[in-house]
Scaffold this active site. Structure first.
Site, short mmCIF file in Angstrom:
data_model
loop_
_atom_site.label_atom_id
_atom_site.label_comp_id
_atom_site.label_asym_id
_atom_site.label_seq_id
_atom_site.Cartn_x
_atom_site.Cartn_y
_atom_site.Cartn_z
CG ASP A 181 82.24 -104.00 67.81
OD1 ASP A 181 81.04 -103.75 67.97
OD2 ASP A 181 82.71 -104.47 66.76
N GLY B 225 87.45 -111.27 61.35
CA GLY B 225 86.89 -110.54 60.21
C GLY B 225 85.54 -111.08 59.82
CB ALA B 226 83.44 -113.53 60.88
N GLY B 227 82.47 -110.17 61.71
CA GLY B 227 81.36 -109.40 62.28
C GLY B 227 81.11 -109.66 63.76
CG LEU B 228 80.85 -113.14 65.25
CD1 LEU B 228 80.97 -114.63 65.62
CD2 LEU B 228 79.41 -112.68 65.45
N GLY B 229 83.31 -108.96 66.18
CA GLY B 229 84.11 -108.08 67.03
C GLY B 229 85.45 -108.64 67.45
CB SER B 230 87.95 -110.95 65.91
OG SER B 230 88.40 -110.30 64.75
CB SER B 231 88.86 -105.57 65.28
OG SER B 231 87.55 -105.06 65.40
CD GLU C 164 87.25 -102.10 67.21
OE1 GLU C 164 87.99 -102.81 66.51
OE2 GLU C 164 86.02 -102.10 67.09
N1 LIG Z 1 93.18 -113.51 66.94
C1 LIG Z 1 93.68 -112.50 66.23
N2 LIG Z 1 94.99 -112.48 65.91
C2 LIG Z 1 95.50 -111.46 65.21
N3 LIG Z 1 94.79 -110.40 64.74
C3 LIG Z 1 93.48 -110.36 65.04
C4 LIG Z 1 92.86 -111.39 65.79
N4 LIG Z 1 91.57 -111.08 65.93
C5 LIG Z 1 91.38 -109.90 65.28
N5 LIG Z 1 92.52 -109.46 64.74
C6 LIG Z 1 92.66 -108.19 63.98
O1 LIG Z 1 91.36 -107.68 63.72
C7 LIG Z 1 91.14 -107.52 62.30
C8 LIG Z 1 89.70 -107.88 61.94
O2 LIG Z 1 88.88 -106.84 62.37
P1 LIG Z 1 87.54 -106.43 61.64
O3 LIG Z 1 87.77 -106.21 60.20
O4 LIG Z 1 86.97 -105.31 62.44
O5 LIG Z 1 86.62 -107.72 61.80
P2 LIG Z 1 85.84 -108.29 63.09
O6 LIG Z 1 86.05 -107.35 64.21
O7 LIG Z 1 84.41 -108.34 62.66
O8 LIG Z 1 86.36 -109.66 63.33
C9 LIG Z 1 92.16 -108.42 61.65
O9 LIG Z 1 92.53 -107.89 60.41
C10 LIG Z 1 93.33 -108.38 62.63
O10 LIG Z 1 94.09 -107.23 62.40
C1 LIG Z 2 79.96 -101.54 61.45
C2 LIG Z 2 80.14 -101.36 62.96
O1 LIG Z 2 78.93 -100.79 63.48
C3 LIG Z 2 80.35 -102.71 63.66
C4 LIG Z 2 81.56 -103.45 63.17
O2 LIG Z 2 81.69 -104.71 63.83
P1 LIG Z 2 82.69 -105.82 63.29
O3 LIG Z 2 84.06 -105.24 63.21
O4 LIG Z 2 82.19 -106.25 61.93
O5 LIG Z 2 82.61 -106.94 64.27
C5 LIG Z 2 81.30 -100.41 63.20
C6 LIG Z 2 81.37 -99.87 64.62
O6 LIG Z 2 80.31 -99.74 65.28
O7 LIG Z 2 82.47 -99.54 65.04
MG LIG Z 3 85.84 -105.24 64.16
#
Ligand SMILES: Nc1ncnc2c1ncn2[C@@H]1O[C@H](COP(=O)(O)OP(=O)(O)O)[C@@H](O)[C@H]1O
Ligand SMILES: C[C@@](O)(CCOP(=O)(O)O)CC(=O)O
Ligand SMILES: [Mg+2]
Length: 425
Positions: A204, A141-147, A193
């Site tokens: 992403d 949840g920090a903008g580096l595409g963990s989702s 996603e």
């Molecule tokens: N290592 C992980 N374990 C479990 N869930 C994860 C993990 N990494 C990501 N997620 C899922 O992705 C979501 C975060 O996604 P998002 O809000 O798009 O932030 P970002 O993609 O920037 O990190 C979390 O709420 C969780 O559901």
């Molecule tokens: C805001 C957006 O452009 C990027 C989101 O990236 P992240 O989940 O914050 O890592 C959304 C998207 O492109 O799907």
């Molecule tokens: Mg994301």
């Protein structure tokens, strides 16, 4: 595919250099794979009816009996084979709510929902029970595409289990993912996603699947997105800073959508400005990258951040990251990803000294921010299995995998380049 021994899937996070948010509105954006990655271990469950999740990064574990999942609903609406739909299948979404109703936290819910949606879509009632354990070196949840990174890992693991992609094809000898397999993974991780944040652009999960660096543009028709690989992506000197301010991409994307409804002409003008600056950046980055080009790229970084502020996705802590870098005249800073907290990148001036970089990172530390040493443009998704002559116990157990205590330990033990005793499938 019957799982007799464990296998490991991993996929990278990403940095968006230009065009976050405008990407959702079918404008081009530029992103590169990060060296920070998510690792997913698949092991056979002791009870073949049980599908279990172990997600210690978000302090979540859960189990389902596969016989309790709404297979009938799926078969009636979609049929037995996976069918890619433009939107999530509403009947499946509503049926799955019953299997998720005990999960209260939205963080946990979105992870479990993504998994179940993809599990129902890619596996079948008779798929053997497995335990899916996930560890990531990415901040969540920090903008580096963990989702996207976890969605790609889950889609790949389930596509293998459901026998939609063939293990032999996930990596060929040159360690590149075969086109058809990669397209399957990219498409299904995009559905993942969607489960996590509603209306993703797809950039992403495209980067997490293919790796490298891309200019990416979603289309607003049923045509596929356009992904242009940037082969000579210049090596960029940057600091990646995490404010550690939590936020959800879903909330920020929804906020921009509200703004667009309230001020459509103004918002469209800002999104159009983002589009043209992404094109300018692309044209700079594909040619020999001289000093002048670097200076111009930094100016574009500055403009892009200003436009993101204008659509309301910055945060006082992100402004602090920018202000401290600006005060030292060290480079240009923009938020990266959805904003609202999370990470910023500072594209450093050429002549900046190591001493000044250290000084700035110390200032960030005093603010409670974290900085990461990373490289851009690395490998996309990969699958590894233990070498034939290795017993599971000789390598690492699920328990060990779950107990790795730090990013470094994960990287040193299961990092793609460090993993001994495993080979590409
Ligand atoms: N290592 C992980 N374990 C479990 N869930 C994860 C993990 N990494 C990501 N997620 C899922 O992705 C979501 C975060 O996604 P998002 O809000 O798009 O932030 P970002 O993609 O920037 O990190 C979390 O709420 C969780 O559901
Ligand atoms: C805001 C957006 O452009 C990027 C989101 O990236 P992240 O989940 O914050 O890592 C959304 C998207 O492109 O799907
Ligand atoms: Mg994301």
């Amino acid at each position: 595919m019957p799982v007799t021994s464990p296998f490991l899937v991993s996929a990278p996070g990403k940095v968006i250099l230009f065009g976050e948010h405008s990407a959702v509105y079918c404008k081009p954006a530029i992103a590169a794979a990060l060296s920070l990655r998510t690792y997913l271990l698949v092991t056979p469950s002791q009870d073949p009816d049980v599908v279990a999740l172990e997600f210690p990064d978000i302090k979540f574990s859960h189990k389902w009996n596969r016989n309790d999942l709404p297979w009938n609903v799926l078969n009636n609406v979609v049929g037995e084979k996976p069918v890619l739909t433009e939107e999530l299948v509403p009947e499946l979404v509503s049926a799955l709510a019953n299997n998720l109703d005990s999960i209260a936290s939205s963080l946990h819910y979105s992870a479990a929902y993504t998994f179940l949606y993809l599990y129902m879509s890619l596996c079948h009632k008779n798929t053997q029970g497995v335990t899916i354990s996930v560890r990531s070196t990415l901040p969540i949840g920090a903008g580096l595409g963990s989702s996207a990174s976890i969605a790609v890992c889950i889609a790949t693991a389930l596509a293998l289990l459901g026998e939609h992609i063939s293990p032999a094809l996930v990596r060929n000898e040159k360690l590149t993912v075969e086109t058809q397999e990669a397209a399957f993974i990219e498409n299904w991780s995009f559905m993942g996603e969607k489960c996590i944040h509603g209306t993703p652009s797809g950039i992403d999960n495209a980067v997490a699947t293919h790796g490298g660096a891309v200019m990416f543009q979603k289309t607003n028709s049923s045509l596929p997105s356009v992904r242009t690989t940037m082969r000579n992506f210049p090596s960029l000197k940057l600091i990646l800073t995490n404010t550690t301010q939590p936020r959800r991409t879903a909330d920020l994307v929804a906020g921009v959508s509200r703004l667009n409804n309230e001020f459509p002409k103004t918002t469209t003008a800002i999104l159009n400005a983002m589009e043209s600056l992404t094109h300018e950046a692309y044209n700079l980055m594909i040619k020999p990258f001289d000093k002048e080009a670097k200076d111009t790229l930094r100016k574009l970084v500055c403009i892009n951040h200003g436009l993101l502020v204008a659509i309301g996705v910055s945060h006082p802590k992100l402004e602090k990251v920018k202000m401290l870098a600006d005060e030292m005249a060290i480079g240009q800073t923009k938020l990266t990803g959805a904003g609202g907290g999370g990470c910023a990148i500072t594209l450093l001036n050429d002549e900046v000294s190591e001493e000044n970089i250290e000084k700035l990172t110390l200032l960030y530390k005093e603010e409670g921010f974290e900085t990461y040493e990373t490289t851009l443009g690395g490998k996309g998704v990969g699958v590894l299995i233990p070498e034939e002559d290795r017993a599971e116990s000789e390598i690492f157990s699920v328990k060990q995998f779950l107990e790795f205590s730090s990013r470094d330990q994960i990287e040193q033990t299961v990092g793609v380049t460090n993993l001994h005793g495993w080979r590409y499938w």
